[in-house]
Design a protein around this motif. Structure first.
Motif: not given
Ligand code: MEV
Length: 440
Positions: A256-257, A260, A386, A250-253
């Protein structure tokens, strides 16, 4: 207002259908044809289904799907799921694969206590009632011995009976709060049979009691029934991995994931409007397994939502945390399930579903079902934080829209291809469909 129909259940199946068509279908012929289309050609099998309930006129299909790649306590499972919602099985399969690459699911049954209650009215001296209860216990044991014998031989039976004074909540209201161990059975029939015998004995013995006054002897049994609230029939399932291992695609570290995700679960814990939908997503997975394995999903639903409210506020059934460099996600849920009795050995697809799971014990099925709920919730929250839920959901729903439009197989293939890299909306599908038809 129509006149009530008398003796309806005594009519034959075709008489019932004729009555239904006459009274409720605009196109009688077509209505009857649809009902009959869903009859099973195997008459014995159809009769089995007819006899599950009263006034059966046809069968109501739900898809039975499977979610492979579940690793639970180190063992591989393919989980059967009976559900109509397009994206649920796909999401379960995805979450299963995801966690099988990160150590799998761990699950553990924490307790297996079932509950039943006898609600009664007693008007009189409370001390006398408490003494009577102490003395009547052994008579109750004797009176229920033949009902409980088989269960006792296997280590189950009535575990405890407690007299509860509920007069602070309701005038003259008392109860016998009984707990049971029903082993591999869900136990509803066993519990209710025991309760009715206990209630009968309790009332009879009160009438014989020489210490009670005439009014005290006259105990009014209001009802005897199991409770679907089983906070001590609990299972816990969990996944965990290093934060760094989360979510490469996914486009998220990963951190961060994780943060979240934990926040999303905390919101469901703090906010009832969100909690209900969050838990609904969990129940998507749980109900599907409960149905496929012939268990009572209404009982499971009622118990789960009551448990979600145990603090006095409706909250999330799942929990998430980051502990050091580890992400943890878990569920704790009451699941009174059975793998014997009820439909479990009667419905051929239920038998097959249980076989698929290696003919589990009730405890094992509790673990598998809790895992299905946790997996479903992981997939939903992962999407929500996401890409959003609609992307995956509408992709799965695309075929339903195309079927509604009456698309042929070739048309379906063509349009599914168009939407590979395009957002699916109802109107955009209709647009592409009309374009295709006018091109022809
Ligand atoms: C849809 O059936 C279930 C979800 O709404 C659950 C959720 O919001 O967590 C996707």
């Amino acid at each position: 207002m129509k006149k009530p129909v008398n003796g309806f259940s005594k009519l034959s199946k075709s008489e019932k259908i004729a009555w239904l068509a006459e009274n409720h279908f605009s196109n009688k012929k077509e209505g009857v044809e649809i009902l009959k289309k869903y009859w099973n050609a195997d008459e014995k099998l159809q009769l089995l289904h007819d006899e599950f309930i009263e006034n059966t006129i046809s069968n109501f299909y739900l898809p039975l799907g499977i979610a492979p790649n579940f690793s639970i306590n180190g063992k591989s499972y393919t989980i059967p799921m009976a559900i109509e919602e397009s994206s649920v099985v796909a999401a379960a399969g995805k979450a299963a694969k995801y966690w099988s690459e990160r150590g799998g699911f761990k699950a553990e049954v924490l307790s297996t206590e079932k509950v039943g209650q006898i609600h009664f009215i007693y008007k009189g001296d409370k001390e006398k009632l408490r003494d009577f209860f102490k003395n009547v216990k052994s008579t109750i044991d004797k009176a229920t011995a033949s009902i409980t014998q088989n269960m006792r031989n296997r280590g189950g039976g009535i575990k405890n009976i407690e007299l509860k004074d509920k007069t602070a909540e309701l005038e003259d209201y008392f109860q016998l709060h009984c707990t049971f161990e029903t082993l591999d059975a869900m136990g509803a029939n066993f519990i209710n049979t025991c309760l009715e015998k206990i209630a009968e004995t309790f009332k009879e013995e009160a009438q014989k009691n020489t210490v009670f006054s005439a009014e005290e002897k006259d105990i009014q049994i209001v009802m005897s029934i199991l409770s679907n609230y089983v906070p001590n029939c609990l299972v816990r399932a969990e996944v965990s991995c290093k934060v760094d291992e989360l979510n490469g695609d996914k486009d998220i570290s990963p951190m961060e994931f994780a943060e979240k995700f934990v926040r999303a679960v905390a919101i469901a814990n703090a906010e009832p409007f969100r909690a209900v939908t969050h838990n609904k997503g969990i129940m998507n997975g749980i109900d599907a397994v409960v149905l496929a394995t012939g268990n009572d999903f209404r009982a499971i639903e009622a118990g789960a939502h009551a448990y979600a409210s145990k603090s006095g506020q409706y909250r999330s059934l799942t929990h998430a945390a980051i502990e050091g460099d580890t992400f943890r996600f878990w569920i704790e849920i009451p699941l009174a399930l059975g793998t014997v009795g009820g439909l479990t050995r009667l419905h051929p697809l239920v038998k097959l579903s249980l076989e698929m799971l290696g003919n589990p014990s009730a405890k094992n099925l509790m673990e598998i079902t809790a895992v299905a709920g946790l997996a479903q919730n992981f997939a939903a929250v992962r999407s929500l934080i996401t890409d959003g839920i609609q992307k995956g959901h509408m992709k799965m729903h695309l075929v339903n829209i195309l079927n509604q439009l009456g698309a042929t197989n070739d048309e379906k293939k063509h349009i599914i291809n168009i939407f590979k890299n395009k957002t699916v909306t109802h109107s955009s599908v209709i647009e592409e469909f009309n374009k295709l038809r006018t091109q022809k």
